[in-house]
Design a protein around this motif. Structure first.
Motif, mmCIF file in Angstrom:
data_model
loop_
_atom_site.group_PDB
_atom_site.id
_atom_site.type_symbol
_atom_site.label_atom_id
_atom_site.label_comp_id
_atom_site.label_asym_id
_atom_site.label_seq_id
_atom_site.Cartn_x
_atom_site.Cartn_y
_atom_site.Cartn_z
ATOM 1 N N ILE A 92 -12.924 -12.766 29.015
ATOM 2 C CA ILE A 92 -12.756 -11.311 29.017
ATOM 3 C C ILE A 92 -11.304 -10.949 28.721
ATOM 4 O O ILE A 92 -10.374 -11.465 29.335
ATOM 5 N N CYS A 107 -18.929 -2.068 18.861
ATOM 6 C CA CYS A 107 -18.784 -3.447 19.360
ATOM 7 C C CYS A 107 -19.619 -4.399 18.517
ATOM 8 O O CYS A 107 -20.420 -3.979 17.672
ATOM 9 N N ILE A 116 -15.277 -7.956 25.791
ATOM 10 C CA ILE A 116 -15.406 -7.077 26.955
ATOM 11 C C ILE A 116 -16.558 -7.507 27.860
ATOM 12 O O ILE A 116 -16.623 -7.076 29.011
ATOM 13 N N LYS A 117 -17.454 -8.355 27.353
ATOM 14 C CA LYS A 117 -18.567 -8.846 28.170
ATOM 15 C C LYS A 117 -18.894 -10.277 27.777
ATOM 16 O O LYS A 117 -18.776 -10.662 26.609
ATOM 17 N N CYS A 171 -17.616 -8.180 21.835
ATOM 18 C CA CYS A 171 -16.225 -7.813 21.608
ATOM 19 C C CYS A 171 -16.151 -6.401 21.032
ATOM 20 O O CYS A 171 -17.074 -5.942 20.364
ATOM 21 N N ARG A 172 -15.037 -5.706 21.337
ATOM 22 C CA ARG A 172 -14.770 -4.410 20.719
ATOM 23 C C ARG A 172 -14.302 -4.633 19.292
ATOM 24 O O ARG A 172 -13.535 -5.555 19.018
#
Length: 497
Positions: A185, A245, A167-168, A159-160
């Motif tokens: 996502i 992240c 995000i992944k 995560c950001r």
């Protein structure tokens, strides 16, 4: 040439001289997209040697070079950096893969591009500049990370930290939770709560907000179809595309929890069965024969208390009659691991002897090898059998009155399963005692044996008593069965009357 044009050309030459030695690639472009100059770094990044190989203008450049975003989507003509800067747009950190047209499979060159628009004194664009950095190594490292992240069987999500959105996500996490990629996502850590019921959730959230390492801790993830899954979760800060992240990794503990639950339930069933079984049961360690447990039936039958027995050795409690036979029991258990249906005597706390059929097996309790003993009280049955045999023997003192079949049945009634433990050997008898045993097996009475061997009757009676003692038998019938079990005197017939 006017003074303004001369000044502009002079400024350009000075600018070209300044930037020619930079490691970043620089391309100068006219407003009409004419490419007027590029430094050596920019040429190298495109795999060419001359500015002319880049193309005369933006159109020629697009014919020679194919640009794609990192998501594999090709750029439209108006999205090319040279088109955007010619339109007066200033941008930064445009990441593109650059390959020769006709060789689009070669995406070994990655550029990070930004633009500059230099205006003249009147505010009109004077020089357009594309500045590019070689991001090939960075992209290669990121690609390796992508492959490793996706192929790693350990579940993980990223995560950001700026907005706490994922995000992944790798395949391991999707398989473990049952989530779809689209369901993860773009969603926040509060929507897909990876710290659900974490044992130190406050600490985890504090570390997450600070962008610091989150130590390993147990948590329970909610499944999209309902229910939870026990996991170990940990967080590791990392930089992706120059964004801070957090990488969350997981260890699935659900299989272990199910195994532990099944083991606990099995142990509970064993404990209940052990305690409630009306048959006496005792457990001792295999190495020291130290008593670790005994059920209520065992304690009440033998008259001991838990405090008297637990922690003591079998030898210290001395409830197995005949210490030598008890040693043989443990020798057999050590070699074979189990004993089935052995006739044995057990001494109660009061001193009373109890006849039992004993069975034992090896079990593992808390990773330690132990022996589990089961005692079936046959005292009353034994007493009835002995009383029957004694009554018959009282009436018929002479074994010659019995057929061989009846003799064997009588002896077997007195020696239920006694053959399971080692007994005396035929070689323990003297030559004369063997002769006497052989004549007993023929069914001869003491007087007939005395006559056959030409010995006094009392001498024969002494020999018979000695044979009984050595063979641990108590009657002629038992002596005959003892010999027949060992196939002794097989050719000799037994008298029948």
């Amino acid at each position: 040439m006017t003074d303004a044009v001369l000044a502009r050309e002079t400024n350009r030459r000075q600018l070209q001289h300044i930037i020619s030695g930079l490691s970043d690639g620089v391309i100068l472009v006219e407003v009409d997209q004419t490419i007027i100059w590029a430094n050596e770094a920019a040429l190298l990044m495109h795999g060419v040697n001359e500015v002319s190989e880049l193309g005369a203008d933006g159109g020629a450049y697009r014919e020679r070079f194919s640009l794609r975003y990192r998501n594999n989507h090709p750029l439209d003509p108006d999205q090319y950096p040279i088109s955007r800067v010619a339109a007066g747009e200033e941008f930064s950190d445009v990441l593109v893969e650059v390959s020769r047209v006709g060789d689009e499979e070669d995406r070994s060159r990655v550029h990070r591009v930004r633009s500059m628009v230099l205006s003249d004194s009147s505010g009109e664009p004077e020089s357009l500049v594309l500045i590019m950095a070689d991001a090939t190594e960075w992209a290669s490292a990121e690609q390796r990370f992508e492959k490793t992240f996706n192929a790693n069987p350990a579940p993980a999500v990223i995560c950001r930290l700026s907005d706490l959105r994922f995000i992944k996500v790798n395949q391991g996490f999707l398989e473990m939770t049952g989530h779809s990629r689209e369901n993860v996502i773009g969603r926040s850590v509060y929507e897909v709560d990876v710290l659900e019921n974490a044992e130190r959730k406050d600490l985890a959230i504090e570390r997450l907000n600070a962008g610091a390492t989150i130590p390993q801790m147990q948590a329970e993830l909610k499944m999209p179809e309902g229910g939870t899954k026990l996991v170990i979760v940990a967080g590791q800060p990392l930089d992706m595309n120059e964004e801070d992240c957090m990488l969350f990794s997981f260890i699935d503990l659900e299989a272990r929890r199910k195994a532990e639950t099944a083991l606990r339930q099995s142990e509970e069933r064993f404990a209940k069965t052990f305690k409630l079984t009306p048959v006496p049961i005792m457990v001792c360690t295999a190495d020291r024969q130290q008593i670790v447990d005994a059920n209520e039936a065992f304690l009440s039958t033998l008259g001991f208390t838990t405090l008297e027995m637990i922690g003591k050795t079998v030898a210290e409690m001395d409830f197995l009659d005949k210490g030598k036979d008890a040693v043989q029991l443990f020798d057999i258990l050590e070699k074979s691991g189990h004993i089935e249906g052995v006739d044995f005597k057990v001494r109660k706390k009061s001193g009373e002897i109890m006849h039992c059929v004993l069975a034992a097996d090896t079990v593992t309790i808390q990773d330690a090898a132990c022996y589990l003993f089961v005692f079936m009280d046959i005292t009353e049955r034994k007493r009835s059998e002995l009383e029957l045999v004694e009554a018959i023997e009282t009436v018929m003192k002479d074994a010659s009155w019995f057929s061989q079949t009846l003799i064997e049945k009588l002896a077997n009634a007195k020696r239920v399963n006694g053959q399971n433990l080692p007994t005396a050997s035929f070689t323990d008898l003297t030559a004369r005692e063997r002769d006497v045993l052989g004549l007993i097996c023929e069914g001869l009475a003491d007087k007939e044996i005395a006559s056959r061997l030409n010995l006094a009757l009392n001498t024969i009676r002494n020999h018979v008593a000695t044979v009984y003692s050595k063979l641990d038998v108590h009657s002629r019938a038992e002596a005959i069965v003892w010999a027949r079990e060992r196939h002794l005197f097989a050719s000799q017939g037994t008298k029948k009357r």
